[in-house]
Scaffold this active site. Sequence first.
Site, PDB file in Angstrom:
ATOM      1  N   HIS A 222       0.800  -1.145   0.247  1.00  0.00           N
ATOM      2  CA  HIS A 222      -0.089   0.137   0.033  1.00  0.00           C
ATOM      3  C   HIS A 222       0.753   1.124  -0.115  1.00  0.00           C
ATOM      4  O   HIS A 222       2.002   1.234   0.302  1.00  0.00           O
ATOM      5  CB  HIS A 222      -1.034   0.037   1.269  1.00  0.00           C
TER       6      HIS A 222
ATOM      7  N   LYS B 219      -0.510   4.770   4.450  1.00  0.00           N
ATOM      8  CA  LYS B 219      -1.703   3.954   5.037  1.00  0.00           C
ATOM      9  C   LYS B 219      -1.295   3.770   6.502  1.00  0.00           C
ATOM     10  O   LYS B 219      -0.060   3.774   7.134  1.00  0.00           O
ATOM     11  CB  LYS B 219      -1.662   2.873   4.097  1.00  0.00           C
TER      12      LYS B 219
END
Length: 252
Positions: free
Chosen positions: A136, A140
Site C-alpha cells: 500500500h 496508510k
Amino acid sequence: MTSPVRVAIAGYKGKVGSVLAAAFQIEPGIDYVGGIGRGDDLATFLHEKRPRALVDFTRPTESMHNALAAVAAGAAPVVGTTGLSTADIDKLETACHAKHVGGIVAPNFAIGAVLMMHLAETAAPLFDAVEIIEMHHAAKLDAPSGTALSTARRLAARRKDRPFTHSKAEKETLAGTRGGEEGGVGVHSVRLPGFVADQEVIFGLPGQTLTIAHRTTSREAYVPGVLLAIRRVTAEPRFYRGLDQLLGLRND
Ligand code: NAP
C-alpha cells in the site's frame, strides 16, 4: 426509457469520493446531484436533492449517521467507509427493510480484489502453505490491511481440519522478516510511495507455487463496483453485506 438514477456522495472531496464524483458526472444513466462534506447540513441536502442513492466514503464515526439519514429520506445507502461494526450493519439493514430501500456495506468495492479473495478461497483446500504480501501507499495508517487480514481468516477457515503449515526461520537475523501470522497464513506488509492497494496470495506445494495477484493503479478501481452496487440497490430493495454477495460469489 428509464430515467437516470439520482446519486449523491458523502465525502465528495476525499481521495475516493473525488474520483467517484468525476466518474459519476460522465456515466450514462447516472445523474450526479452533488456531494456533502464535513459540517454540511445533510438533512437539508437530502430534502433538496432527493437522491435515490447516497454513496458514503467518509469516516467510520460519520458514515452510520449519514447512511441512516439517507434511508430516512428514502435513499439507498452505498457505504464504502470501512470500520463499521456488525451491530451497525445489522441496524442499517433493519432500517433499510423498514423503509423498503436497498443498501450495501462493502469494505472493498474493487471487483478484482473481491475475485482475488474468492479464487484464493477456492485454492486453499489444495495447498498446505500460503503467504500474503500486501502493498500500500506509504501514508496508510494500519498494517496489515483489512483486506489482507480478512483474506487470511477466510483462507484459514477453509482448512479447519488441516491447518496451514507456517514455517518459522530457525534463526531470524533481522527481527520481523518472516512477517505476521494469522491462522497459519503468513502476512507481510509493504509501505511505499507509488502503490495504491495491491495484494498477492502465494500458495506453495512441493515443486510448485500458485500466485493470485490483484493490482490497483488508481482509485478508479472502485468506480465499476460502486456503479454496479448503485444500479442494483436502486433497482430492488435488497441489502448486501459485501460486493462478493452482490456478485453472487456468496449465497448467505
Ligand atoms: P479521505 O480522503 O479522508 O476522505 C474522507 C472525506 O470524508 C473527507 O473529504 C472528509 O472531509 C469527509 N468527511 C468527514 N466527515 C464527513 C461527514 N460527516 N460527512 C461528509 N463528509 C465527511 O478518505 P478516503 O481515502 O477517501 O477513504 C474514506 C473511507 O473509505 C475510509 O474509511 C477508507 O478506509 C474507505 N475506503 C473504502 C474502500 C472500499 O472499497 N470500500 C476503498 C478505499 C477506501 P474532511 O477532510 O474535511 O474531514
